[in-house]
Design a protein around this motif. Structure first.
Motif, mmCIF file in Angstrom:
data_model
loop_
_atom_site.group_PDB
_atom_site.id
_atom_site.type_symbol
_atom_site.label_atom_id
_atom_site.label_comp_id
_atom_site.label_asym_id
_atom_site.label_seq_id
_atom_site.Cartn_x
_atom_site.Cartn_y
_atom_site.Cartn_z
ATOM 1 N N ASP A 219 -6.923 8.003 2.477
ATOM 2 C CA ASP A 219 -7.177 6.903 1.551
ATOM 3 C C ASP A 219 -7.067 5.577 2.287
ATOM 4 O OD1 ASP A 219 -7.626 5.881 -1.144
ATOM 5 O OD2 ASP A 219 -5.577 5.107 -1.025
ATOM 6 N N HIS B 295 -8.885 3.234 -0.139
ATOM 7 C CA HIS B 295 -7.601 2.633 -0.530
ATOM 8 C C HIS B 295 -7.516 2.483 -2.057
ATOM 9 C CE1 HIS B 295 -4.138 0.250 1.437
ATOM 10 N NE2 HIS B 295 -3.760 0.661 0.240
ATOM 11 N N TYR C 181 5.518 0.066 -8.042
ATOM 12 C CA TYR C 181 4.731 -0.207 -9.258
ATOM 13 C C TYR C 181 4.401 1.098 -9.934
ATOM 14 C CZ TYR C 181 1.430 -0.227 -5.349
ATOM 15 O OH TYR C 181 0.759 0.050 -4.183
ATOM 16 N N PHE D 9 -3.562 3.650 -5.320
ATOM 17 C CA PHE D 9 -2.709 2.873 -6.237
ATOM 18 C C PHE D 9 -3.439 2.522 -7.535
ATOM 19 C CE2 PHE D 9 -4.657 -1.346 -6.327
ATOM 20 C CZ PHE D 9 -5.620 -1.172 -5.347
ATOM 21 N N THR E 262 -2.216 8.833 2.824
ATOM 22 C CA THR E 262 -2.473 7.818 1.795
ATOM 23 C C THR E 262 -1.543 6.624 2.003
ATOM 24 O OG1 THR E 262 -0.933 8.878 0.254
ATOM 25 C CG2 THR E 262 -3.242 9.500 0.042
ATOM 26 N N SER E 263 -0.942 6.512 3.213
ATOM 27 C CA SER E 263 0.040 5.429 3.419
ATOM 28 C C SER E 263 -0.557 4.206 4.101
ATOM 29 C CB SER E 263 1.250 5.953 4.167
ATOM 30 O OG SER E 263 2.055 6.688 3.268
ATOM 31 N N ARG E 264 -0.730 4.269 5.402
ATOM 32 C CA ARG E 264 -1.381 3.174 6.132
ATOM 33 C C ARG E 264 -2.179 3.794 7.270
ATOM 34 N NH1 ARG E 264 -0.633 0.629 2.268
ATOM 35 N NH2 ARG E 264 0.413 -1.374 2.001
ATOM 36 N N THR F 96 6.367 3.864 13.625
ATOM 37 C CA THR F 96 5.505 4.886 13.016
ATOM 38 C C THR F 96 4.029 4.729 13.390
ATOM 39 O OG1 THR F 96 5.226 3.590 10.985
ATOM 40 C CG2 THR F 96 7.028 5.184 11.011
ATOM 41 N N ASP G 216 12.665 12.771 7.264
ATOM 42 C CA ASP G 216 12.956 11.368 6.951
ATOM 43 C C ASP G 216 14.307 11.051 7.566
ATOM 44 O OD1 ASP G 216 13.779 8.917 5.558
ATOM 45 O OD2 ASP G 216 12.166 9.335 4.135
ATOM 46 N N PRO G 217 14.428 9.936 8.295
ATOM 47 C CA PRO G 217 15.755 9.591 8.854
ATOM 48 C C PRO G 217 16.803 9.346 7.761
ATOM 49 C CG PRO G 217 14.096 7.920 9.436
ATOM 50 C CD PRO G 217 13.381 9.001 8.706
ATOM 51 N N GLY H 217 10.494 8.852 0.517
ATOM 52 C CA GLY H 217 10.841 7.730 -0.355
ATOM 53 C C GLY H 217 10.275 8.012 -1.740
ATOM 54 N N LYS H 218 9.919 6.929 -2.438
ATOM 55 C CA LYS H 218 9.492 7.084 -3.835
ATOM 56 C C LYS H 218 8.249 7.974 -3.956
ATOM 57 C CE LYS H 218 9.529 2.558 -4.060
ATOM 58 N NZ LYS H 218 10.291 2.285 -2.841
ATOM 59 N N ILE H 219 7.248 7.741 -3.116
ATOM 60 C CA ILE H 219 5.987 8.487 -3.246
ATOM 61 C C ILE H 219 6.147 9.914 -2.706
ATOM 62 C CG2 ILE H 219 3.561 8.590 -2.518
ATOM 63 C CD1 ILE H 219 3.662 5.438 -2.478
ATOM 64 N N VAL I 124 5.230 7.309 4.944
ATOM 65 C CA VAL I 124 6.144 6.377 5.609
ATOM 66 C C VAL I 124 5.470 5.016 5.710
ATOM 67 C CG1 VAL I 124 7.275 8.167 6.967
ATOM 68 C CG2 VAL I 124 5.292 7.021 7.912
ATOM 69 N N PRO I 125 6.267 3.946 5.813
ATOM 70 C CA PRO I 125 5.653 2.627 6.023
ATOM 71 C C PRO I 125 5.101 2.529 7.442
ATOM 72 C CG PRO I 125 8.054 2.466 6.074
ATOM 73 C CD PRO I 125 7.731 3.890 5.742
HETATM 74 P P1 NAD Z 1 9.508 4.000 0.315
HETATM 75 O O1 NAD Z 1 10.039 2.805 1.025
HETATM 76 O O2 NAD Z 1 10.074 4.373 -1.013
HETATM 77 O O3 NAD Z 1 9.640 5.295 1.266
HETATM 78 C C1 NAD Z 1 9.326 5.297 2.624
HETATM 79 C C2 NAD Z 1 10.184 6.364 3.274
HETATM 80 O O4 NAD Z 1 9.773 6.487 4.630
HETATM 81 C C3 NAD Z 1 11.687 6.038 3.283
HETATM 82 O O5 NAD Z 1 12.417 7.114 2.719
HETATM 83 C C4 NAD Z 1 12.011 5.859 4.766
HETATM 84 O O6 NAD Z 1 13.331 6.297 5.096
HETATM 85 C C5 NAD Z 1 10.949 6.750 5.382
HETATM 86 N N1 NAD Z 1 10.697 6.470 6.794
HETATM 87 C C6 NAD Z 1 10.691 5.278 7.441
HETATM 88 N N2 NAD Z 1 10.416 5.478 8.746
HETATM 89 C C7 NAD Z 1 10.227 6.827 8.905
HETATM 90 C C8 NAD Z 1 9.896 7.643 10.031
HETATM 91 N N3 NAD Z 1 9.736 7.116 11.245
HETATM 92 N N4 NAD Z 1 9.782 8.980 9.839
HETATM 93 C C9 NAD Z 1 9.979 9.529 8.612
HETATM 94 N N5 NAD Z 1 10.294 8.791 7.514
HETATM 95 C C10 NAD Z 1 10.406 7.463 7.677
HETATM 96 O O7 NAD Z 1 7.927 3.780 0.227
HETATM 97 P P2 NAD Z 1 6.915 4.435 -0.813
HETATM 98 O O8 NAD Z 1 6.867 3.594 -2.028
HETATM 99 O O9 NAD Z 1 7.176 5.880 -0.918
HETATM 100 O O10 NAD Z 1 5.535 4.167 -0.036
HETATM 101 C C11 NAD Z 1 5.210 4.838 1.161
HETATM 102 C C12 NAD Z 1 4.008 4.167 1.776
HETATM 103 O O11 NAD Z 1 2.867 4.361 0.924
HETATM 104 C C13 NAD Z 1 4.117 2.620 1.836
HETATM 105 O O12 NAD Z 1 4.779 2.208 2.977
HETATM 106 C C14 NAD Z 1 2.692 2.175 1.828
HETATM 107 O O13 NAD Z 1 2.259 2.034 3.174
HETATM 108 C C15 NAD Z 1 1.936 3.337 1.196
HETATM 109 N N6 NAD Z 1 1.256 2.965 -0.060
HETATM 110 C C16 NAD Z 1 -0.065 3.244 -0.160
HETATM 111 C C17 NAD Z 1 -0.746 2.947 -1.331
HETATM 112 C C18 NAD Z 1 -2.212 3.246 -1.506
HETATM 113 O O14 NAD Z 1 -2.826 2.763 -2.458
HETATM 114 N N7 NAD Z 1 -2.817 4.051 -0.666
HETATM 115 C C19 NAD Z 1 -0.048 2.342 -2.378
HETATM 116 C C20 NAD Z 1 1.323 2.101 -2.245
HETATM 117 C C21 NAD Z 1 1.978 2.417 -1.074
#
Ligand code: NAD
Length: 342
Positions: free
Chosen positions: A258, A295, A100, A298, A232-234, A211, A174-175, A153-155, A205-206
Motif C-alpha cells: 500500500d 496508500h 485514528y 487508512f 502497508t507501513s512505509r 528500519t 518487536d523490541p 503496535g496498534k495496527i 513498524v515506523p
Molecule cells: P505503533 O507506534 O502503534 O506501533 C509500531 C510498533 O513498531 C511499536 O510496537 C514499536 O515498538 C515497533 N517497532 C519499532 N521499531 C521496530 C523494529 N526495528 N522492529 C520491530 N518492531 C519495531 O504504530 P501503528 O499505529 O501500529 O502504525 C504502524 C505504521 O503503520 C506507522 O508507523 C505508519 O508508518 C503506518 N501507517 C500506514 C497507514 C496507511 O494508510 N498505509 C496508515 C497509518 C499508519
C-alpha cells in the motif's frame, strides 16, 4: 488560528470543514504538496497542516519559520517526512494524530493477503471477459499458516487478532513486546526465526533509520521460498529493487503493497493520462502476483473523520496551552519520542 492546509483533496476539505464547526479555525485549503516551491503559500499562517508526502526538510522548515509558522500539524501518525532536529532548532512544534483507526489499516492489510492468495484481482478481470477457467487461480487455506508480524503496535496487534480468527499461527517481532500477542496464542521470536518460519510476513513498524530497508537481500534470503510479503507501513521499509529480483526468481511468491519508496511522485494523484516515468514502479505492476494500492489503507470514513477532528483539536490545544499531548519531540540524543503513546 490561520492554518495552511497542504495536499488538500475534496474529502479532506469536507471532513475538516465538518470538524471545524467546533473549533472555528481559519482554514486555507491548498491543493499542492508542501515543497520548497510551494512553501510561500503558507506566508502569514502560524500553523501548517500537512500529510504524508509533504516535504518538511530543513529548507522548507527554515522558510516556514521565516514566514511566521510555528506549528506543524500532521494529519497522519507517521512523521518520517519531518526533519525533527531542524524543527526543534527553530522552536517549531510538531503534532500528529497518533491513532485514528488502526482497524482501517489492519483490515486493508488482511484484504491484500486474501486478494493475493485467492487471486481475486485476476478472477475479477477474467469473469468480466467471460473467462470462467480456474487454472492459475489456485490459492491456499489461511487456516494453519504461519504469519510473521513485524511490529506489534496498534495496527500489528489488530492484524494478528484478525488472523488468529482465521486459524493462523502468529509469530511476532518487536523490541517492545505486548502481552496481548501471547494472550491470543502468538509467540515473540527474534527476526531471523520470524523470517525463516513464516508463510506470510507483514510489516507494521515506523520508518526510522533503523528500519530503513529492513527487508533487504539478506532478510529475503532467509525467508521461505514463495513467501507472501505485505507492506502497508512505509515504502522504504522494503528495498524495492531487491524484492523485484526475488519476485523474478520465485523466492517471493506474493507481494502486497500500500506504500512505495518513491510514492510522493505518484500517489494521491490521477495520472491515468500520463506515462509513468518510474521504471521500478512500472516493473512492479507487471507481476501477476503483486498488488499495489495507492496508500489507501487508512482511507475509511471513520478514520478520515477522526483525523480531521484530532488535527484541529491538536491545534486548539497548542493554541490554548502552548503544548499538546500529541507532540512529537526529540530527546538530547536525537532519539525520536512522542509524548502520547495511546
Ligand atoms: P505503533 O507506534 O502503534 O506501533 C509500531 C510498533 O513498531 C511499536 O510496537 C514499536 O515498538 C515497533 N517497532 C519499532 N521499531 C521496530 C523494529 N526495528 N522492529 C520491530 N518492531 C519495531 O504504530 P501503528 O499505529 O501500529 O502504525 C504502524 C505504521 O503503520 C506507522 O508507523 C505508519 O508508518 C503506518 N501507517 C500506514 C497507514 C496507511 O494508510 N498505509 C496508515 C497509518 C499508519
Amino acid at each position: 488560528m490561520r492554518i495552511a492546509v497542504f495536499s488538500t483533496k475534496p474529502y479532506d476539505e469536507h471532513f475538516l470543514l465538518e470538524a471545524n464547526r467546533n473549533y472555528n479555525h481559519e482554514l486555507i485549503f491548498l491543493e499542492p504538496r508542501l515543497t520548497t516551491k510551494t512553501v510561500t503559500l503558507a506566508e502569514g499562517c502560524p500553523a501548517v497542516c500537512v500529510f504524508v508526502n509533504d516535504e518538511l526538510n530543513a529548507d522548507v522548515l527554515e522558510k516556514l519559520s521565516e514566514q511566521g509558522t510555528c506549528l506543524i500539524a500532521l494529519r497522519a501518525a507517521g512523521f518520517n517526512n519531518v526533519d525533527l532536529v531542524t524543527a526543534d532548532r527553530l522552536g517549531m512544534t510538531v503534532v500528529r494524530v497518533p491513532a485514528y483507526s488502526p482497524d482501517a489499516v489492519a483490515e486493508h492489510t488482511v484484504g491484500l493477503m486474501l486478494v493475493l492468495n485467492r487471486k481475486i484481482h485476476r478472477s475479477y478481470a477474467r469473469v468480466r471477459e467471460g473467462n470462467f477457467a480456474l487454472e492459475g487461480l489456485l490459492g491456499f487455506d489461511m487456516h494453519g499458516r504461519t504469519v510473521g508480524v513485524i511490529g506489534t503496535g496498534k495496527i500489528g496487534r489488530i492484524v494478528a487478532r484478525i488472523l488468529v480468527g482465521f486459524g493462523c499461527h502468529i509469530l511476532a517481532y518487536d523490541p517492545y513486546p505486548h502481552a496481548e500477542i501471547e494472550e491470543m496464542g502468538g509467540r515473540y521470536v527474534d527476526l531471523p526465526e520470524l523470517l525463516t518460519q513464516s508463510d506470510i510476513i507483514t510489516l507494521h513498524v515506523p520508518l526510522t533509520p533503523e528500519t530503513h530497508h529492513l527487508i533487504n537481500a539478506t532478510a529475503i534470503s532467509q525467508m521461505k521460498r514463495g513467501v507472501m510479503v505485505i507492506n502497508t507501513s512505509r515504502g522504504a521499509l522494503l528495498d524495492t529493487e531487491v524484492i523485484i529480483e526475488a519476485l523474478k526468481s520465485g523466492q517471493v511468491g506474493y507481494l502486497g503493497l500500500d506504500v512505495y519508496e518513491e510514492e510522493s511522485d505518484l500517489f494521491f494523484e490521477d495520472l491515468s493520462n500520463t506515462v509513468i516515468q518510474d521504471d521500478v514502479f512500472a516493473r512492479l505492476l507487471t507481476f501477476p502476483n503483486v498488488i499495489v494500492t495507492g496508500h489507501q489503507a487508512f482511507f475509511t470514513e471513520t478514520a478520515i473523520r477522526a483525523i480531521a477532528e484530532t488535527t484541529l483539536a491538536n491545534v486548539s490545544e497548542w493554541e490554548r496551552l502552548g503544548g499538546c499531548a500529541a507532540e512529537v519531540t526529540i530527546d538530547l540524543k536525537n532519539v525520536v519520542t512522542t509524548k502520547h503513546q495511546g
